[in-house]
Design an enzyme around this catalytic site. Structure first.
Site, PDB file in Angstrom:
ATOM      1  N   LYS A 195      -2.352   4.796  -7.057  1.00  0.00           N
ATOM      2  CA  LYS A 195      -3.818   5.401  -6.610  1.00  0.00           C
ATOM      3  C   LYS A 195      -3.911   5.710  -5.270  1.00  0.00           C
ATOM      4  O   LYS A 195      -3.886   4.203  -4.337  1.00  0.00           O
ATOM      5  CB  LYS A 195      -4.946   4.770  -6.901  1.00  0.00           C
ATOM      6  CG  LYS A 195      -6.007   5.568  -7.124  1.00  0.00           C
ATOM      7  CD  LYS A 195      -7.230   5.337  -7.388  1.00  0.00           C
ATOM      8  CE  LYS A 195      -8.500   5.523  -7.534  1.00  0.00           C
ATOM      9  NZ  LYS A 195      -9.789   5.250  -8.030  1.00  0.00           N
ATOM     10  N   LYS A 248      -2.591   9.468  -8.629  1.00  0.00           N
ATOM     11  CA  LYS A 248      -3.487  10.522  -8.130  1.00  0.00           C
ATOM     12  C   LYS A 248      -4.025  10.533  -6.659  1.00  0.00           C
ATOM     13  O   LYS A 248      -3.728   9.043  -6.059  1.00  0.00           O
ATOM     14  CB  LYS A 248      -4.572   9.366  -8.658  1.00  0.00           C
ATOM     15  CG  LYS A 248      -5.846   9.733  -8.273  1.00  0.00           C
ATOM     16  CD  LYS A 248      -7.041   8.522  -8.559  1.00  0.00           C
ATOM     17  CE  LYS A 248      -8.256   9.382  -8.149  1.00  0.00           C
ATOM     18  NZ  LYS A 248      -9.855   8.339  -8.888  1.00  0.00           N
TER      19      LYS A 248
HETATM   20  C1  PBG Z   1     -12.514   4.779  -9.281  1.00  0.00           C
HETATM   21  C2  PBG Z   1     -12.595   6.330  -9.345  1.00  0.00           C
HETATM   22  C3  PBG Z   1     -12.450   6.957  -7.969  1.00  0.00           C
HETATM   23  C4  PBG Z   1     -11.433   8.289  -9.014  1.00  0.00           C
HETATM   24  C5  PBG Z   1     -11.675   7.724 -10.612  1.00  0.00           C
HETATM   25  N1  PBG Z   1     -11.935   6.840 -10.291  1.00  0.00           N
HETATM   26  C6  PBG Z   1     -12.427   7.245  -6.545  1.00  0.00           C
HETATM   27  C7  PBG Z   1     -12.298   6.092  -5.677  1.00  0.00           C
HETATM   28  O1  PBG Z   1     -11.571   5.335  -6.266  1.00  0.00           O
HETATM   29  O2  PBG Z   1     -13.551   5.720  -4.761  1.00  0.00           O
HETATM   30  C8  PBG Z   1     -11.921   9.440  -8.520  1.00  0.00           C
HETATM   31  C9  PBG Z   1     -11.537  11.014  -8.707  1.00  0.00           C
HETATM   32  C10 PBG Z   1     -11.967  11.931  -8.297  1.00  0.00           C
HETATM   33  O3  PBG Z   1     -11.770  12.054  -6.696  1.00  0.00           O
HETATM   34  O4  PBG Z   1     -11.852  13.125  -8.468  1.00  0.00           O
HETATM   35  N2  PBG Z   1     -12.334   3.950  -8.268  1.00  0.00           N
END
Ligand code: PBG
Length: 326
Positions: A195, A248
């Site tokens: 991520k 992601k």
């Molecule tokens: C939480 C999380 C995030 C997303 C999913 N879980 C955002 C972040 O890390 O700030 C993003 C999903 C999206 O942008 O659709 N940690």
């Protein structure tokens, strides 16, 4: 064999044949629809930056899940916006937490729908970071404790799968251990393994009210420049017991999806995140692109890169298009 005997266009003249030799088939079975549940009664707040998406209170998320199910999409990923936040995200571990309530209500009405629960602290902490803050930064090992508690609580509420998105080191191991100790050994873990610290999460942070109040997430989410490091993240999560590994965002990281699939042969999920969705919507609203066409092209590219599971806000719309083609 060279031209003129070989003519690659030969297989493109007929639509039926084009389908026969198509290397990638999108299926409704690939999709997971993310949904946002918020405290309160009869709430349906449109998320401005994500047209067609809403913050939904419990009874409304049940109705939304009925629509998702009717479209043929069989899985949802739940995020919660609680009434109160705290320092360490403990509110996410409460028996009557907002996502816990939603899971019970959805399962009561649509028992078959597959519910994936996101596990993270950023929607539940006053500072908006994904864990417990010590000396101005997220403390890894303290955060593991709340993540494991949150996971067990969500499993108790009836979640079918746990999906940690925080990027702390070691969280898959502790979540697996605690799930197993609590007799949830059949509940899989889909880990947000690679991520990235991405600008594409902007609209989500409006939707989930989870933007960090200071600093950024660069000390825990990955540097977009790195691909070898993603392989180390994925390897670590597999060794800790992850059943599915995720990349992601999706679009700027198709090479990473491809590498993960090829190097690990694991089920791979890709998260087509909020900013990727909103850019298509914004351009389509301006008539700059054909939104449906670009949506299907994007989803196909994610599958072609190697994703087995595509988490996308387009899930229901894309399902409706695929259903019409049948
Ligand atoms: C939480 C999380 C995030 C997303 C999913 N879980 C955002 C972040 O890390 O700030 C993003 C999903 C999206 O942008 O659709 N940690």
């Amino acid at each position: 064999m060279a031209f003129p005997v070989t003519r690659l266009r030969r297989l493109r003249y007929n639509g039926i044949l084009r389908q026969m030799v198509s290397e990638t088939q999108l299926s409704v079975d690939d999709f997971v629809m993310p949904l946002f549940v918020i405290a309160g009664k009869n709430v349906r707040n449109p998320i401005n930056s994500m047209p067609g998406n809403y913050q939904l209170s419990v009874e409304n998320i049940v109705e939304e899940c009925k629509k998702v199910w009717a479209s043929g999409v069989k899985a949802v990923l739940l995020f919660g916006i609680p009434e109160h936040k705290d320092e360490d995200g403990s509110v996410a571990c409460e028996h009557n937490g907002i996502v816990q309530q939603a899971i019970r209500a959805i399962k009561k009405e649509i028992p078959e729908i597959y519910i994936i629960a996101d596990v993270c602290n950023c929607e539940y902490t006053v500072h908006g970071h994904c864990g417990t803050i010590i000396d101005g930064d997220v403390d890894n090992d303290l955060t593991l404790i709340t993540l494991a508690k949150q996971s067990v609580s969500l499993a108790e509420a009836g979640a079918d799968m746990i999906a940690p998105s925080d990027m702390m080191d070691g969280r898959v191991a502790i979540i697996r251990e605690q799930l197993d100790l609590n007799k949830f050994e059949k509940i899989p873990i889909m880990s947000y393994s690679a991520k990235y610290a991405s600008g594409f999460y902007g609209p989500f942070r409006e939707a989930a009210e989870s933007a960090p109040k200071f600093g950024n997430r660069a000390t825990y989410q990955m540097n977009p420049a790195n691909s070898n490091e993603a392989m180390r993240e994925v390897k670590a999560d597999i060794e800790e017991g992850a059943d599915i590994v995720m990349v992601k965002p999706a679009l700027s990281y198709l090479d990473v999806i491809y590498r993960v699939k090829n190097e690990f042969n694991m089920p791979v999920a890709a998260y087509n995140v909020s900013g990727e969705f909103s850019m298509i919507k914004a351009a389509a609203q301006n008539d700059w692109i054909d939104g449906d066409r670009v949506m299907m092209e994007v989803l196909t590219s994610i599958k072609r890169a190697g994703a087995d599971i595509i988490i996308t806000y387009h899930a229901v719309e894309a399902a409706n298009i695929l259903n019409k083609l049948k």
